[in-house]
Each structure stands twice: as structure tokens, then as C-alpha cells.
Design an enzyme around this catalytic site. Structure first.
Site, PDB file in Angstrom:
ATOM      1  N   ASP A 160     -20.815  -2.118  -5.192  1.00  0.00           N
ATOM      2  CA  ASP A 160     -21.735  -3.179  -5.590  1.00  0.00           C
ATOM      3  C   ASP A 160     -22.246  -3.962  -4.403  1.00  0.00           C
ATOM      4  O   ASP A 160     -21.696  -3.898  -3.303  1.00  0.00           O
ATOM      5  CB  ASP A 160     -21.001  -4.177  -6.494  1.00  0.00           C
ATOM      6  CG  ASP A 160     -20.030  -5.054  -5.683  1.00  0.00           C
ATOM      7  OD1 ASP A 160     -19.207  -4.485  -4.955  1.00  0.00           O
ATOM      8  OD2 ASP A 160     -20.137  -6.295  -5.762  1.00  0.00           O
TER       9      ASP A 160
ATOM     10  N   ARG B 260     -23.122  -1.276  -9.747  1.00  0.00           N
ATOM     11  CA  ARG B 260     -21.933  -0.433  -9.855  1.00  0.00           C
ATOM     12  C   ARG B 260     -22.156   0.737 -10.802  1.00  0.00           C
ATOM     13  O   ARG B 260     -21.504   1.770 -10.699  1.00  0.00           O
ATOM     14  CB  ARG B 260     -20.740  -1.253 -10.372  1.00  0.00           C
ATOM     15  CG  ARG B 260     -20.215  -2.313  -9.423  1.00  0.00           C
ATOM     16  CD  ARG B 260     -18.866  -2.816  -9.916  1.00  0.00           C
ATOM     17  NE  ARG B 260     -18.453  -4.064  -9.317  1.00  0.00           N
ATOM     18  CZ  ARG B 260     -17.792  -4.183  -8.166  1.00  0.00           C
ATOM     19  NH1 ARG B 260     -17.490  -3.114  -7.467  1.00  0.00           N
ATOM     20  NH2 ARG B 260     -17.444  -5.362  -7.703  1.00  0.00           N
TER      21      ARG B 260
ATOM     22  N   GLU C 223      -9.585   4.927  -3.025  1.00  0.00           N
ATOM     23  CA  GLU C 223     -10.496   3.900  -2.511  1.00  0.00           C
ATOM     24  C   GLU C 223     -11.939   4.369  -2.608  1.00  0.00           C
ATOM     25  O   GLU C 223     -12.220   5.565  -2.521  1.00  0.00           O
ATOM     26  CB  GLU C 223     -10.157   3.602  -1.034  1.00  0.00           C
ATOM     27  CG  GLU C 223      -9.502   2.247  -0.814  1.00  0.00           C
ATOM     28  CD  GLU C 223     -10.459   1.068  -1.007  1.00  0.00           C
ATOM     29  OE1 GLU C 223     -11.360   1.134  -1.876  1.00  0.00           O
ATOM     30  OE2 GLU C 223     -10.287   0.079  -0.291  1.00  0.00           O
ATOM     31  N   ASP C 224     -12.843   3.416  -2.767  1.00  0.00           N
ATOM     32  CA  ASP C 224     -14.257   3.773  -2.808  1.00  0.00           C
ATOM     33  C   ASP C 224     -14.786   4.099  -1.412  1.00  0.00           C
ATOM     34  O   ASP C 224     -15.375   5.150  -1.201  1.00  0.00           O
ATOM     35  CB  ASP C 224     -15.095   2.663  -3.472  1.00  0.00           C
ATOM     36  CG  ASP C 224     -14.851   1.265  -2.874  1.00  0.00           C
ATOM     37  OD1 ASP C 224     -14.013   1.124  -1.952  1.00  0.00           O
ATOM     38  OD2 ASP C 224     -15.502   0.318  -3.336  1.00  0.00           O
TER      39      ASP C 224
ATOM     40  N   LYS D  76     -12.663  -3.553  -7.456  1.00  0.00           N
ATOM     41  CA  LYS D  76     -13.247  -2.864  -8.593  1.00  0.00           C
ATOM     42  C   LYS D  76     -13.898  -1.554  -8.184  1.00  0.00           C
ATOM     43  O   LYS D  76     -14.137  -0.686  -8.997  1.00  0.00           O
ATOM     44  CB  LYS D  76     -14.325  -3.758  -9.236  1.00  0.00           C
ATOM     45  CG  LYS D  76     -13.818  -5.105  -9.686  1.00  0.00           C
ATOM     46  CD  LYS D  76     -15.013  -5.936 -10.211  1.00  0.00           C
ATOM     47  CE  LYS D  76     -14.590  -7.367 -10.414  1.00  0.00           C
ATOM     48  NZ  LYS D  76     -15.767  -8.222 -10.741  1.00  0.00           N
ATOM     49  N   GLY D  77     -14.239  -1.434  -6.895  1.00  0.00           N
ATOM     50  CA  GLY D  77     -15.117  -0.363  -6.441  1.00  0.00           C
ATOM     51  C   GLY D  77     -14.684   1.047  -6.795  1.00  0.00           C
ATOM     52  O   GLY D  77     -15.518   1.927  -6.978  1.00  0.00           O
TER      53      GLY D  77
ATOM     54  N   ASP E  53     -14.537   1.274   5.400  1.00  0.00           N
ATOM     55  CA  ASP E  53     -15.552   0.753   6.322  1.00  0.00           C
ATOM     56  C   ASP E  53     -14.866   0.442   7.653  1.00  0.00           C
ATOM     57  O   ASP E  53     -14.784   1.290   8.531  1.00  0.00           O
ATOM     58  CB  ASP E  53     -16.210  -0.473   5.673  1.00  0.00           C
ATOM     59  CG  ASP E  53     -17.388  -0.990   6.456  1.00  0.00           C
ATOM     60  OD1 ASP E  53     -17.932  -0.237   7.277  1.00  0.00           O
ATOM     61  OD2 ASP E  53     -17.778  -2.152   6.262  1.00  0.00           O
TER      62      ASP E  53
ATOM     63  N   PHE F  49     -25.547  -0.424   4.105  1.00  0.00           N
ATOM     64  CA  PHE F  49     -24.820  -0.960   2.959  1.00  0.00           C
ATOM     65  C   PHE F  49     -25.173  -0.130   1.726  1.00  0.00           C
ATOM     66  O   PHE F  49     -26.335   0.105   1.419  1.00  0.00           O
ATOM     67  CB  PHE F  49     -25.141  -2.441   2.717  1.00  0.00           C
ATOM     68  CG  PHE F  49     -24.074  -3.070   1.883  1.00  0.00           C
ATOM     69  CD1 PHE F  49     -22.869  -3.450   2.459  1.00  0.00           C
ATOM     70  CD2 PHE F  49     -24.241  -3.236   0.517  1.00  0.00           C
ATOM     71  CE1 PHE F  49     -21.848  -3.984   1.678  1.00  0.00           C
ATOM     72  CE2 PHE F  49     -23.222  -3.775  -0.267  1.00  0.00           C
ATOM     73  CZ  PHE F  49     -22.031  -4.144   0.315  1.00  0.00           C
TER      74      PHE F  49
HETATM   75  P1  IMP Z   1     -12.990  -2.359   5.014  1.00  0.00           P
HETATM   76  O1  IMP Z   1     -11.785  -3.251   4.868  1.00  0.00           O
HETATM   77  O2  IMP Z   1     -13.917  -2.840   6.090  1.00  0.00           O
HETATM   78  O3  IMP Z   1     -12.623  -0.905   5.204  1.00  0.00           O
HETATM   79  O4  IMP Z   1     -13.835  -2.539   3.693  1.00  0.00           O
HETATM   80  C1  IMP Z   1     -13.506  -1.871   2.566  1.00  0.00           C
HETATM   81  C2  IMP Z   1     -14.087  -2.490   1.320  1.00  0.00           C
HETATM   82  O5  IMP Z   1     -15.327  -3.178   1.567  1.00  0.00           O
HETATM   83  C3  IMP Z   1     -14.411  -1.376   0.363  1.00  0.00           C
HETATM   84  O6  IMP Z   1     -13.313  -1.102  -0.472  1.00  0.00           O
HETATM   85  C4  IMP Z   1     -15.595  -1.904  -0.380  1.00  0.00           C
HETATM   86  O7  IMP Z   1     -15.167  -2.602  -1.527  1.00  0.00           O
HETATM   87  C5  IMP Z   1     -16.274  -2.855   0.568  1.00  0.00           C
HETATM   88  N1  IMP Z   1     -17.419  -2.183   1.210  1.00  0.00           N
HETATM   89  C6  IMP Z   1     -17.522  -1.726   2.483  1.00  0.00           C
HETATM   90  N2  IMP Z   1     -18.709  -1.165   2.709  1.00  0.00           N
HETATM   91  C7  IMP Z   1     -19.397  -1.257   1.550  1.00  0.00           C
HETATM   92  C8  IMP Z   1     -20.721  -0.831   1.136  1.00  0.00           C
HETATM   93  O8  IMP Z   1     -21.519  -0.242   1.895  1.00  0.00           O
HETATM   94  N3  IMP Z   1     -21.056  -1.117  -0.152  1.00  0.00           N
HETATM   95  C9  IMP Z   1     -20.222  -1.750  -1.026  1.00  0.00           C
HETATM   96  N4  IMP Z   1     -18.980  -2.145  -0.693  1.00  0.00           N
HETATM   97  C10 IMP Z   1     -18.576  -1.909   0.587  1.00  0.00           C
HETATM   98 MG    MG Z   2     -13.039  -1.261  -2.490  1.00  0.00          MG
END
Ligand code: IMP
Ligand code: MG
Length: 205
Positions: free
Chosen positions: A177, A183, A117-118, A61-62, A121, A170
Site C-alpha cells: 500500500d 492493496r 514478507e511482502d 498487513k502487506g 527494502d 515505490f
Molecule cells: P524495510 O524494513 O526497509 O526492509 O521495509 C520493509 C517494509 O516496508 C515492507 O514490509 C513494506 O511493508 C514496506 N515497504 C518497503 N518498500 C515498499 C514499497 O515499495 N511499497 C509498499 N511498502 C513498502
Molecule cells: Mg511488510
């Protein structure tokens, strides 16, 4: 809207916040800075894709809020689709085990696809999505991420458009969220207190 609205939203959510153990603190990226950067990203995409009709693929949803503003900053006939993926594990950390909860409706064959993408990480969600979408034979596949962790080594062949580099805190707001909260903040803020027991499984990213 300025800080008045932010304060109002934050305090509206304050009651259940303290009950849940969450606390939202420092402003990291203001609404004005978000919107200014998104306009620039939209202009870049508009010129890079001139004469084409890119398909924006939002990761629910992000990314919904970013996708909405980004699309309005692109002066091209864009189309939209959405995917929902779920990552197992703790709600504040990606496990890398990703499952498609909602797949795309549109066929990607010969389309110019931009994943929206939001936040990147660990990059695990993105790398899974890229592999999955590339297998559908798009004409091109690029990624536009609003936020990227400062320590993330970005392969520019993979991450074509990025909004802001952010620290490892975070973050919530503007689509992001913590356990579905915050959100709707119009800016990006740091979560200062997360209760230990927020762990859930299968939470939508
Ligand atoms: P990744 O697979 O570790 O790159 O994580 C990506 C997903 O984790 C993002 O699309 C977000 O939905 C969620 N995410 C990672 N860091 C945060 C944060 O600081 N706040 C909220 N959601 C996060
Ligand atoms: Mg996301």
C-alpha cells in the site's frame, strides 16, 4: 483476471487518488507472473519441508495476499500465524525502528517457522523480526519474501526464498500500500506521484 480488471480497479480509485496526489502508473509484475512464481516457491517449500508441518508467519498487513496464495501452493499441513509491526517515520521509507503491534498466538518452540514478507527494502524490519523470533527457539527459521530490492545484498543464509528482484520505485498492489491504498490490486505497480505531506507516524507496514 487480465488487464480489464486492473483498469477497473485503478479507475475506481482514481477520484480520491488525484485528490490525495497519488498516481499509480506502470505495471511492474503482472498477475500471471506473480501466480506462476508463487507456484514455484510453493513447490520448493513443499519439497524442502517434506514430512514436516511448517508454521507460516505472515507480516501484516502487506503479506496477507502473498501468504494466502503461497499457502495454497504448498502441499503440506501448514499452520498460520500473523504478526503486525509498525515502523516509525515516513510512510514510504522504513526508519528501522520497529515495534510489535500484534504478537504471535502460537509458541514457536521446536517449530519450523517461515517468515512470509511482502518486500525487503532496507532489510531492517526483517533483521529485527529474525532476531525477535530466533529468541523463541524455533527448530528452524527461514524467510520467504515476494519482492527484494535489486540493490539489496542478500545473505542467502537469511533469505531462503525470494520471488522477484525489483527496482527502488515505490510499489503498490498485491498487499502493498501507500497510505493504505491499492492493496487490492491483483498485480504490482509503480507509484508515480507521492505528495510530500504523506509522512505519518506509526503506520503499519
Ligand atoms: P524495510 O524494513 O526497509 O526492509 O521495509 C520493509 C517494509 O516496508 C515492507 O514490509 C513494506 O511493508 C514496506 N515497504 C518497503 N518498500 C515498499 C514499497 O515499495 N511499497 C509498499 N511498502 C513498502
Ligand atoms: Mg511488510
Amino acid at each position: 483476471m487480465g488487464t480489464g480488471r486492473v483498469a477497473a480497479v485503478a479507475s475506481d480509485q482514481g477520484a480520491s487518488l488525484s485528490a490525495g496526489g497519488y498516481s499509480v502508473g506502470r505495471l511492474l509484475i503482472s498477475e500471471d507472473d506473480l501466480q506462476a512464481r508463487i507456484r514455484v516457491l510453493g513447490e520448493e517449500i513443499t519439497s524442502d519441508y517434506a514430512g514436516r508441518a511448517p508454521l507460516l508467519v505472515g507480516v501484516l498487513k502487506g503479506a496477507f495476499m502473498f501468504m494466502s496464495d503461497l499457502s495454497r501452493a504448498i502441499d503440506l499441513p501448514v499452520e498460520f500465524d500473523f504478526m503486525a509491526v509498525s515502523s516509525y517515520g515516513n510512510s514510504t521509507r522504513s526508519s528501522g525502528v520497529v515495534r510489535i503491534v500484534k504478537d504471535l498466538d502460537i509458541d514457536l518452540a521446536d517449530r519450523d517457522v517461515i517468515i512470509v514478507e511482502d518486500i525487503i527494502d532496507s532489510g531492517l524490519t526483517l533483521s529485527y523480526l529474525r532476531r525477535n523470533l530466533l529468541a523463541r527457539n524455533p527448530a528452524s527459521l527461514e524467510v520467504c519474501a515476494l519482492l527484494v530490492r535489486e540493490n539489496h545484498r542478500v545473505d542467502e543464509a537469511i533469505l531462503r526464498y525470494e520471488g522477484f528482484r525489483v527496482p527502488s520505485d515505490f510499489l503498490v498492489g498485491y498487499g502493498l500500500d501507500v497510505n493504505e491504498r491499492f492493496r487490492n490490486l491483483p498485480d504490482i505497480r509503480v507509484v508515480t506521484a507521492v505528495p510530500a505531506e504523506v509522512a505519518t507516524d506509526g503506520g503499519a507496514v
